[in-house]
Design a protein around this motif. Sequence first.
Motif, PDB file in Angstrom:
ATOM      1  N   THR A 155      75.294  40.179  89.923  1.00 49.18           N
ATOM      2  CA  THR A 155      76.814  40.126  89.454  1.00 49.18           C
ATOM      3  C   THR A 155      77.322  41.370  89.246  1.00 49.18           C
ATOM      4  O   THR A 155      78.496  41.370  89.220  1.00 49.18           O
ATOM      5  N   TYR A 156      76.503  42.531  89.095  1.00 55.15           N
ATOM      6  CA  TYR A 156      77.180  43.719  88.811  1.00 55.15           C
ATOM      7  C   TYR A 156      77.903  43.947  90.114  1.00 55.15           C
ATOM      8  O   TYR A 156      79.001  44.880  90.033  1.00 55.15           O
TER       9      TYR A 156
ATOM     10  N   GLY B 290      82.558  45.405  93.867  1.00 52.80           N
ATOM     11  CA  GLY B 290      83.254  44.997  94.899  1.00 52.80           C
ATOM     12  C   GLY B 290      84.705  44.649  94.499  1.00 52.80           C
ATOM     13  O   GLY B 290      85.660  45.205  95.319  1.00 52.80           O
ATOM     14  N   ALA B 291      84.896  44.147  93.482  1.00 53.19           N
ATOM     15  CA  ALA B 291      86.415  43.934  93.076  1.00 53.19           C
ATOM     16  C   ALA B 291      87.188  45.125  92.971  1.00 53.19           C
ATOM     17  O   ALA B 291      88.368  45.358  93.213  1.00 53.19           O
ATOM     18  N   TYR B 292      86.437  46.392  92.363  1.00 50.36           N
ATOM     19  CA  TYR B 292      87.132  47.399  91.961  1.00 50.36           C
ATOM     20  C   TYR B 292      87.473  48.186  93.485  1.00 50.36           C
ATOM     21  O   TYR B 292      88.438  48.686  93.608  1.00 50.36           O
ATOM     22  N   PHE B 293      86.403  48.180  94.086  1.00 49.40           N
ATOM     23  CA  PHE B 293      86.610  48.944  95.444  1.00 49.40           C
ATOM     24  C   PHE B 293      87.898  48.170  96.350  1.00 49.40           C
ATOM     25  O   PHE B 293      88.623  48.816  97.066  1.00 49.40           O
ATOM     26  N   ALA B 294      87.864  46.871  96.371  1.00 43.26           N
ATOM     27  CA  ALA B 294      88.701  46.059  97.213  1.00 43.26           C
ATOM     28  C   ALA B 294      90.276  46.184  96.463  1.00 43.26           C
ATOM     29  O   ALA B 294      91.236  46.688  97.280  1.00 43.26           O
ATOM     30  N   MET B 295      90.204  46.457  95.214  1.00 39.54           N
ATOM     31  CA  MET B 295      91.521  46.598  94.721  1.00 39.54           C
ATOM     32  C   MET B 295      92.160  48.068  94.911  1.00 39.54           C
ATOM     33  O   MET B 295      93.389  48.429  95.211  1.00 39.54           O
ATOM     34  N   ASN B 296      91.051  48.797  95.182  1.00 42.76           N
ATOM     35  CA  ASN B 296      91.550  50.440  95.108  1.00 42.76           C
ATOM     36  C   ASN B 296      91.867  50.352  96.639  1.00 42.76           C
ATOM     37  O   ASN B 296      92.756  51.293  97.233  1.00 42.76           O
ATOM     38  N   ILE B 297      91.443  49.613  97.648  1.00 48.43           N
ATOM     39  CA  ILE B 297      91.810  49.854  98.944  1.00 48.43           C
ATOM     40  C   ILE B 297      93.416  49.369  98.976  1.00 48.43           C
ATOM     41  O   ILE B 297      94.065  49.951  99.848  1.00 48.43           O
TER      42      ILE B 297
ATOM     43  N   VAL C 173      99.748  49.190  86.564  1.00 49.36           N
ATOM     44  CA  VAL C 173      98.907  48.027  86.399  1.00 49.36           C
ATOM     45  C   VAL C 173      97.673  47.981  87.141  1.00 49.36           C
ATOM     46  O   VAL C 173      96.665  47.975  86.616  1.00 49.36           O
ATOM     47  N   VAL C 174      97.517  48.466  88.331  1.00 50.51           N
ATOM     48  CA  VAL C 174      96.470  48.486  89.277  1.00 50.51           C
ATOM     49  C   VAL C 174      95.434  49.465  88.679  1.00 50.51           C
ATOM     50  O   VAL C 174      94.253  49.286  88.483  1.00 50.51           O
ATOM     51  N   ILE C 175      95.862  50.793  88.249  1.00 54.59           N
ATOM     52  CA  ILE C 175      95.037  51.809  87.663  1.00 54.59           C
ATOM     53  C   ILE C 175      94.454  51.287  86.192  1.00 54.59           C
ATOM     54  O   ILE C 175      93.330  51.291  86.219  1.00 54.59           O
ATOM     55  N   SER C 176      95.547  50.546  85.491  1.00 51.53           N
ATOM     56  CA  SER C 176      94.740  50.001  84.305  1.00 51.53           C
ATOM     57  C   SER C 176      93.857  49.044  84.614  1.00 51.53           C
ATOM     58  O   SER C 176      92.730  48.931  83.550  1.00 51.53           O
ATOM     59  N   LEU C 177      93.817  47.966  85.473  1.00 46.25           N
ATOM     60  CA  LEU C 177      93.147  47.123  85.916  1.00 46.25           C
ATOM     61  C   LEU C 177      91.584  47.826  86.343  1.00 46.25           C
ATOM     62  O   LEU C 177      90.307  47.175  86.018  1.00 46.25           O
ATOM     63  N   GLY C 178      91.677  48.755  86.986  1.00 45.37           N
ATOM     64  CA  GLY C 178      90.441  49.746  87.349  1.00 45.37           C
ATOM     65  C   GLY C 178      89.752  50.213  86.307  1.00 45.37           C
ATOM     66  O   GLY C 178      88.388  49.796  86.054  1.00 45.37           O
ATOM     67  N   PHE C 179      90.334  50.465  85.027  1.00 47.86           N
ATOM     68  CA  PHE C 179      89.602  50.755  83.960  1.00 47.86           C
ATOM     69  C   PHE C 179      88.798  49.776  83.211  1.00 47.86           C
ATOM     70  O   PHE C 179      87.846  49.759  82.549  1.00 47.86           O
TER      71      PHE C 179
ATOM     72  N   LEU D 242      87.818  46.814  84.902  1.00 56.08           N
ATOM     73  CA  LEU D 242      86.655  46.720  85.701  1.00 56.08           C
ATOM     74  C   LEU D 242      85.550  47.537  85.414  1.00 56.08           C
ATOM     75  O   LEU D 242      84.311  46.921  85.343  1.00 56.08           O
ATOM     76  N   ARG D 243      85.784  48.650  85.050  1.00 60.27           N
ATOM     77  CA  ARG D 243      84.853  49.737  84.769  1.00 60.27           C
ATOM     78  C   ARG D 243      83.969  49.220  83.542  1.00 60.27           C
ATOM     79  O   ARG D 243      82.801  49.414  83.607  1.00 60.27           O
ATOM     80  N   ILE D 244      84.753  48.988  82.514  1.00 61.33           N
ATOM     81  CA  ILE D 244      84.106  48.663  81.144  1.00 61.33           C
ATOM     82  C   ILE D 244      83.581  47.347  81.445  1.00 61.33           C
ATOM     83  O   ILE D 244      82.440  46.964  80.590  1.00 61.33           O
ATOM     84  N   LEU D 245      83.850  46.392  82.087  1.00 61.47           N
ATOM     85  CA  LEU D 245      83.177  45.047  82.385  1.00 61.47           C
ATOM     86  C   LEU D 245      82.076  45.190  83.231  1.00 61.47           C
ATOM     87  O   LEU D 245      81.043  44.695  82.817  1.00 61.47           O
ATOM     88  N   ALA D 246      82.080  46.141  84.183  1.00 57.84           N
ATOM     89  CA  ALA D 246      80.920  46.650  84.941  1.00 57.84           C
ATOM     90  C   ALA D 246      79.684  47.034  84.015  1.00 57.84           C
ATOM     91  O   ALA D 246      78.488  46.728  84.007  1.00 57.84           O
ATOM     92  N   GLY D 247      80.344  47.948  83.123  1.00 53.69           N
ATOM     93  CA  GLY D 247      79.407  48.583  82.274  1.00 53.69           C
ATOM     94  C   GLY D 247      78.722  47.542  81.152  1.00 53.69           C
ATOM     95  O   GLY D 247      77.503  47.778  80.922  1.00 53.69           O
ATOM     96  N   ALA D 248      79.542  46.701  80.680  1.00 56.69           N
ATOM     97  CA  ALA D 248      79.134  45.732  79.785  1.00 56.69           C
ATOM     98  C   ALA D 248      77.763  45.030  80.466  1.00 56.69           C
ATOM     99  O   ALA D 248      76.930  44.471  80.104  1.00 56.69           O
ATOM    100  N   GLU D 249      78.392  44.346  81.839  1.00 59.93           N
ATOM    101  CA  GLU D 249      77.294  43.670  82.483  1.00 59.93           C
ATOM    102  C   GLU D 249      76.047  44.379  82.888  1.00 59.93           C
ATOM    103  O   GLU D 249      74.816  43.708  82.660  1.00 59.93           O
TER     104      GLU D 249
END
Length: 241
Positions: A57-58, A63-70, A85-91, A93-100
């Motif tokens: 699941t991580y 993958g979502a972070y990578f696709a969004m940055n592309i 907005v994309v930059i903020s969503l990247g952060f 995704l980072r904390i969601l990944a860390g929590a996971e």
Amino acid sequence: SATYLLNDLHDLEADRQHPVKRLRPIAAGEVPVATAWTLFGGLVVAGVLLSLLVAPTYLFFVGAYFAMNIAYSKGLKRVAYVDAVVISLGFVLRILAGAEAAHVHLSTWLVACTVLLAMFLALGKRKHELLTSDSNHRAALGQYRKAHLDLALGVLATATVAAYLSYSLDPDTAARFGTRLLPWTVPFPVFGLWRFGQLLNRVDSAHSPTERMLRDVPFLANFVLWAAMVGALIYGVVGGS
């Protein structure tokens, strides 16, 4: 790390025209383009393998972070406000990944605080770039207006403080940390946001305001005091009830 490399490779020519970004390793020629592309591929493979080791699941968040940055590098960065907005969503995704990865609970207020603060910082950088650069250095800059940015920054700063206050007042937060006194720490983020706003208006240098922030004595002193007070409240140095 791969996404940062990709962005620098994509912006190579524009960075070479920027007074500060031209010093980046790829733009300055310290790292050959071919080497950067090889490193990019290696980091992508390593990121996928390491993500699978953490949890299947991580990999979704990575993958979502990578696709969004592309998508960001290929076009979204050229659209005003969408880029922030994309930059903020990247952060987020980072904390969601860390929590996971760590299997920890995330407060909704903490997620809201993260996205609002990230938006505030991203738009703050855009304002500073607008004041110190021309639109050739960033395509989206020509679509921004200082008055609109000032309004957005004021709204975001207020919303960020409100989200932080709501987080500190949340009964779940009080139960988790064993203290109801966290609202007393609110003046510190208020000062931090105000101080960052002051740094935005300094146009004597093209250096990013976030870089200045990390070298600004009042900002750093405020951060240390905030961390010390939060630590004292959580770990019982100050009465927690």
